[in-house]
Motif scaffolding. Sequence first.
Motif, PDB file in Angstrom:
ATOM      1  N   GLY A   1       0.787  -1.224   0.000  1.00  0.00           N
ATOM      2  CA  GLY A   1       0.000   0.000   0.000  1.00  0.00           C
ATOM      3  C   GLY A   1       0.817   1.270   0.000  1.00  0.00           C
ATOM      4  O   GLY A   1       0.301   2.346  -0.225  1.00  0.00           O
TER       5      GLY A   1
ATOM      6  N   ASP B   1       2.175   6.716   3.675  1.00  0.00           N
ATOM      7  CA  ASP B   1       1.345   7.924   3.657  1.00  0.00           C
ATOM      8  C   ASP B   1       2.205   9.180   3.643  1.00  0.00           C
ATOM      9  O   ASP B   1       1.788  10.209   3.125  1.00  0.00           O
ATOM     10  CB  ASP B   1       0.428   7.971   4.878  1.00  0.00           C
ATOM     11  CG  ASP B   1      -0.585   6.848   4.877  1.00  0.00           C
ATOM     12  OD1 ASP B   1      -1.090   6.503   3.787  1.00  0.00           O
ATOM     13  OD2 ASP B   1      -0.863   6.313   5.962  1.00  0.00           O
TER      14      ASP B   1
ATOM     15  N   ARG C   1       8.239   7.975  -5.688  1.00  0.00           N
ATOM     16  CA  ARG C   1       6.828   7.948  -6.105  1.00  0.00           C
ATOM     17  C   ARG C   1       6.244   6.540  -5.984  1.00  0.00           C
ATOM     18  O   ARG C   1       5.108   6.365  -5.546  1.00  0.00           O
ATOM     19  CB  ARG C   1       6.702   8.478  -7.534  1.00  0.00           C
ATOM     20  CG  ARG C   1       5.384   8.209  -8.241  1.00  0.00           C
ATOM     21  CD  ARG C   1       4.203   8.784  -7.467  1.00  0.00           C
ATOM     22  NE  ARG C   1       2.960   8.371  -8.041  1.00  0.00           N
ATOM     23  CZ  ARG C   1       2.249   7.301  -7.667  1.00  0.00           C
ATOM     24  NH1 ARG C   1       2.695   6.507  -6.718  1.00  0.00           N
ATOM     25  NH2 ARG C   1       1.102   7.025  -8.239  1.00  0.00           N
ATOM     26  N   ARG C   2       7.001   5.537  -6.376  1.00  0.00           N
ATOM     27  CA  ARG C   2       6.519   4.146  -6.288  1.00  0.00           C
ATOM     28  C   ARG C   2       6.228   3.731  -4.856  1.00  0.00           C
ATOM     29  O   ARG C   2       5.386   2.872  -4.614  1.00  0.00           O
ATOM     30  CB  ARG C   2       7.536   3.181  -6.903  1.00  0.00           C
ATOM     31  CG  ARG C   2       7.482   3.120  -8.405  1.00  0.00           C
ATOM     32  CD  ARG C   2       8.287   1.948  -8.951  1.00  0.00           C
ATOM     33  NE  ARG C   2       9.698   1.967  -8.614  1.00  0.00           N
ATOM     34  CZ  ARG C   2      10.628   2.627  -9.308  1.00  0.00           C
ATOM     35  NH1 ARG C   2      10.290   3.325 -10.377  1.00  0.00           N
ATOM     36  NH2 ARG C   2      11.897   2.578  -8.936  1.00  0.00           N
TER      37      ARG C   2
ATOM     38  N   ALA D   1       1.873   5.974  -0.956  1.00  0.00           N
ATOM     39  CA  ALA D   1       0.501   5.469  -0.974  1.00  0.00           C
ATOM     40  C   ALA D   1      -0.403   6.457  -1.707  1.00  0.00           C
ATOM     41  O   ALA D   1      -0.107   7.658  -1.775  1.00  0.00           O
ATOM     42  CB  ALA D   1      -0.002   5.295   0.459  1.00  0.00           C
ATOM     43  N   PRO D   2      -1.524   5.978  -2.252  1.00  0.00           N
ATOM     44  CA  PRO D   2      -2.497   6.897  -2.855  1.00  0.00           C
ATOM     45  C   PRO D   2      -2.901   7.965  -1.838  1.00  0.00           C
ATOM     46  O   PRO D   2      -3.161   7.661  -0.671  1.00  0.00           O
ATOM     47  CB  PRO D   2      -3.674   5.983  -3.194  1.00  0.00           C
ATOM     48  CG  PRO D   2      -3.063   4.622  -3.349  1.00  0.00           C
ATOM     49  CD  PRO D   2      -1.941   4.581  -2.337  1.00  0.00           C
ATOM     50  N   GLY D   3      -2.881   9.216  -2.271  1.00  0.00           N
ATOM     51  CA  GLY D   3      -3.213  10.321  -1.377  1.00  0.00           C
ATOM     52  C   GLY D   3      -2.087  10.708  -0.445  1.00  0.00           C
ATOM     53  O   GLY D   3      -2.262  11.571   0.417  1.00  0.00           O
TER      54      GLY D   3
ATOM     55  N   THR E   1       1.770  12.056   0.942  1.00  0.00           N
ATOM     56  CA  THR E   1       2.478  13.339   0.908  1.00  0.00           C
ATOM     57  C   THR E   1       3.983  13.094   0.952  1.00  0.00           C
ATOM     58  O   THR E   1       4.451  12.213   1.661  1.00  0.00           O
ATOM     59  CB  THR E   1       2.073  14.200   2.120  1.00  0.00           C
ATOM     60  OG1 THR E   1       0.663  14.452   2.063  1.00  0.00           O
ATOM     61  CG2 THR E   1       2.814  15.528   2.147  1.00  0.00           C
TER      62      THR E   1
ATOM     63  N   LEU F   1       2.972  14.163  -9.230  1.00  0.00           N
ATOM     64  CA  LEU F   1       2.772  14.848  -7.952  1.00  0.00           C
ATOM     65  C   LEU F   1       2.491  16.326  -8.171  1.00  0.00           C
ATOM     66  O   LEU F   1       2.860  16.902  -9.193  1.00  0.00           O
ATOM     67  CB  LEU F   1       3.999  14.656  -7.064  1.00  0.00           C
ATOM     68  CG  LEU F   1       4.109  13.219  -6.578  1.00  0.00           C
ATOM     69  CD1 LEU F   1       5.487  12.683  -6.779  1.00  0.00           C
ATOM     70  CD2 LEU F   1       3.663  13.124  -5.151  1.00  0.00           C
TER      71      LEU F   1
ATOM     72  N   THR G   1       1.901  16.294  -3.128  1.00  0.00           N
ATOM     73  CA  THR G   1       0.945  15.199  -2.969  1.00  0.00           C
ATOM     74  C   THR G   1       0.610  14.636  -4.332  1.00  0.00           C
ATOM     75  O   THR G   1       0.842  15.276  -5.364  1.00  0.00           O
ATOM     76  CB  THR G   1      -0.374  15.660  -2.297  1.00  0.00           C
ATOM     77  OG1 THR G   1      -0.967  16.667  -3.123  1.00  0.00           O
ATOM     78  CG2 THR G   1      -0.128  16.214  -0.907  1.00  0.00           C
ATOM     79  N   LEU G   2       0.020  13.445  -4.323  1.00  0.00           N
ATOM     80  CA  LEU G   2      -0.438  12.867  -5.577  1.00  0.00           C
ATOM     81  C   LEU G   2      -1.644  13.651  -6.082  1.00  0.00           C
ATOM     82  O   LEU G   2      -2.480  14.076  -5.305  1.00  0.00           O
ATOM     83  CB  LEU G   2      -0.824  11.389  -5.382  1.00  0.00           C
ATOM     84  CG  LEU G   2       0.344  10.440  -5.267  1.00  0.00           C
ATOM     85  CD1 LEU G   2      -0.161   9.039  -4.947  1.00  0.00           C
ATOM     86  CD2 LEU G   2       1.145  10.420  -6.557  1.00  0.00           C
ATOM     87  N   ARG G   3      -1.725  13.801  -7.384  1.00  0.00           N
ATOM     88  CA  ARG G   3      -2.872  14.510  -7.972  1.00  0.00           C
ATOM     89  C   ARG G   3      -4.116  13.713  -7.819  1.00  0.00           C
ATOM     90  O   ARG G   3      -4.132  12.533  -7.755  1.00  0.00           O
ATOM     91  CB  ARG G   3      -2.609  14.763  -9.460  1.00  0.00           C
ATOM     92  CG  ARG G   3      -1.493  15.739  -9.663  1.00  0.00           C
ATOM     93  CD  ARG G   3      -1.331  16.056 -11.118  1.00  0.00           C
ATOM     94  NE  ARG G   3      -0.224  16.995 -11.239  1.00  0.00           N
ATOM     95  CZ  ARG G   3       0.501  17.093 -12.301  1.00  0.00           C
ATOM     96  NH1 ARG G   3       0.289  16.357 -13.348  1.00  0.00           N
ATOM     97  NH2 ARG G   3       1.473  17.981 -12.344  1.00  0.00           N
TER      98      ARG G   3
END
Length: 109
Positions: free
Chosen positions: A37, A40, A59-60, A63-65, A67, A90, A107-109
Amino acid sequence: PVAVRIAAGNIRLNGVATLVRAICAAGVDDRRFAVAGGFDLIVANILAGPLVGLAPSIRRRLAPGGTIVLSGLLVHQANRVVAAYRAQGLRLVRSEVREGWVTLTLTLR
């Protein structure tokens, strides 16, 4: 190793030893960072060149969302680092300058 030892001390002093672990590794592709996962929050306080080179790997591991907070950068290096992380999907949400050093929060877009 010195930075990890100091970070570990600060982790204990702040009472977050159950939440934070300091690891000395050659990069984020180290198997100890292979967490299901992703993370965060990822914080990296290293030079601009390595931060740019590590952008895909960092980036890999996110986690989704999640920072990413990047520091250890001089003001004139910020645009290059931001561009490397934007290329990984990002978005820059904050840039803070203190005494000629920049901290970037993405953060992820």
